[in-house]
Motif scaffolding. Sequence first.
Motif, short mmCIF file in Angstrom:
data_model
loop_
_atom_site.label_atom_id
_atom_site.label_comp_id
_atom_site.label_asym_id
_atom_site.label_seq_id
_atom_site.Cartn_x
_atom_site.Cartn_y
_atom_site.Cartn_z
N LEU A 157 -1.03 -0.37 12.97
CA LEU A 157 0.02 -0.03 11.94
C LEU A 157 0.65 1.05 12.49
N ALA A 158 2.01 0.79 13.30
CA ALA A 158 2.56 2.02 13.87
C ALA A 158 3.97 2.36 12.91
N ALA A 159 4.29 1.47 12.17
CA ALA A 159 5.54 1.87 11.25
C ALA A 159 5.53 0.87 10.15
N THR A 160 5.98 1.51 8.82
CA THR A 160 6.26 0.90 7.59
C THR A 160 7.71 1.06 7.23
N PRO A 161 7.84 -0.19 6.38
CA PRO A 161 9.38 -0.03 5.82
C PRO A 161 9.69 0.97 4.79
N ARG A 162 8.76 1.47 4.04
CA ARG A 162 8.79 2.61 3.26
C ARG A 162 7.77 3.57 3.13
N ALA A 163 7.88 4.64 2.87
CA ALA A 163 6.46 5.64 2.71
C ALA A 163 5.76 5.21 1.91
#
Length: 321
Positions: A225-231
Motif C-alpha cells: 500500500l504505497a499510495a491512497t486516493p485520499r488521506a
Amino acid sequence: MKTKIARFASPFVGSCLLMLGLLATPVASSAQAYVSVAIAPPALPVYVQPVLPGPGYIWAPGYWGYGAVGYYWVPGTWVLAPYVGALWTPGYWGWGNGAYFWHGGYWGPHVGYYGGINYGFGYVGVGYHGGSWNGGVFNYNTAVTNVNVTNIHNTYNTPVAQNTSVSRVSYNGGAGGITAQPTAEERLAENDRHTPATQLQTRHEQLASTNRAQFASVNHGNPSLAATPRAATFKQANTNPTSGTHAQNTGQPHITQSRTQYAPQGQPHITQSRTQYAPQGQPHPQGQPSPQGQSYPQGQQHSQGQQHASQPAAHHEEGRH
C-alpha cells in the motif's frame, strides 16, 4: 546496530535539547516532534500516483515514518489544501550528531526546504512542479500529475526535465545521503507563516504506523500500500501494482479518463490515446471556480508556486513518491 529514538512533545524543549545535532544539518521549520534514529531509512519505493480525486487537492508524497516497530511507510496521498494559496513542504530525514533526525512537513505560501529528496510527482528535490495557484484556483500540471482531464479542466502541461540517473535515497546527509543544501528561496520560505499537517494527515500517519503491512521489517522496503486516493482512506485504496518491479517512468504524461483504477503491472498509467507531451508554450487554460460546497479558510492567495528554473533536472517515475 542499535537504534535510538527520542520524541519531544514541545518544539521549544526539543529544539533546546537537540540544538547541537540540528546545527549539523539544514533544518526545516514547524516540526511538532523530533525523532532521531541511528539507522538510515530505506530507499523510496516505486509506485503509481492515484488519480486526482477533485479540485483543490494537493499531492503529499509518501515517506518513511519511525516508531516502536521501526520504519513504516506512510502512503502518498491527496490532501485538500487547508486554505487558498497553501502549498505542502514534505518532511525529510536529515543526518546530524550521529543520528537521522526527522523534520516534519508543513503548509505555507511557498514550498520550503525538504532535504533535496526527490519524492517525485512534482517534488523533484527543490520546489513543487505539480501545479500552482492562480486566481484562487489550483491548476494541475498533467506532465507530472495523474489528472482525469474529462472532469478537471484547470490544467496545463509543462514537461519537467529528467535526470538520466535518479536517486531513490530518502535522507539528507550522512553516508550515501543527498547533499543538497537550502537554496536562497528556500531560506526565505523559512520566514513564512507555516501550518502543521492537517488532522487527516496526522490520522493518515497513525493508520500507517499500526498497519503491519507498512512495516519495513515486513515489506522489506516495498510496501503493498504505497499510495491512497485520499488521506486516511486505507480501506479504499488499491495495493501497489508495481510491487517488485520498480518500473521507471517512460516520460509520458499522467492523463486518465473517468476510470480510477491503477494501471496494469509495470505499465504507464495512461489511458488516453495520446502519449506525447503537449508542445512547449501551449497556452495555460483558465482555472475554474472551486466546486459548490467546497470552501477554504481565509488566506492569502498566491498566483504561483515557487519556481526554480535553474535547479537540477527533475525526475518523474511511474511510481515512486
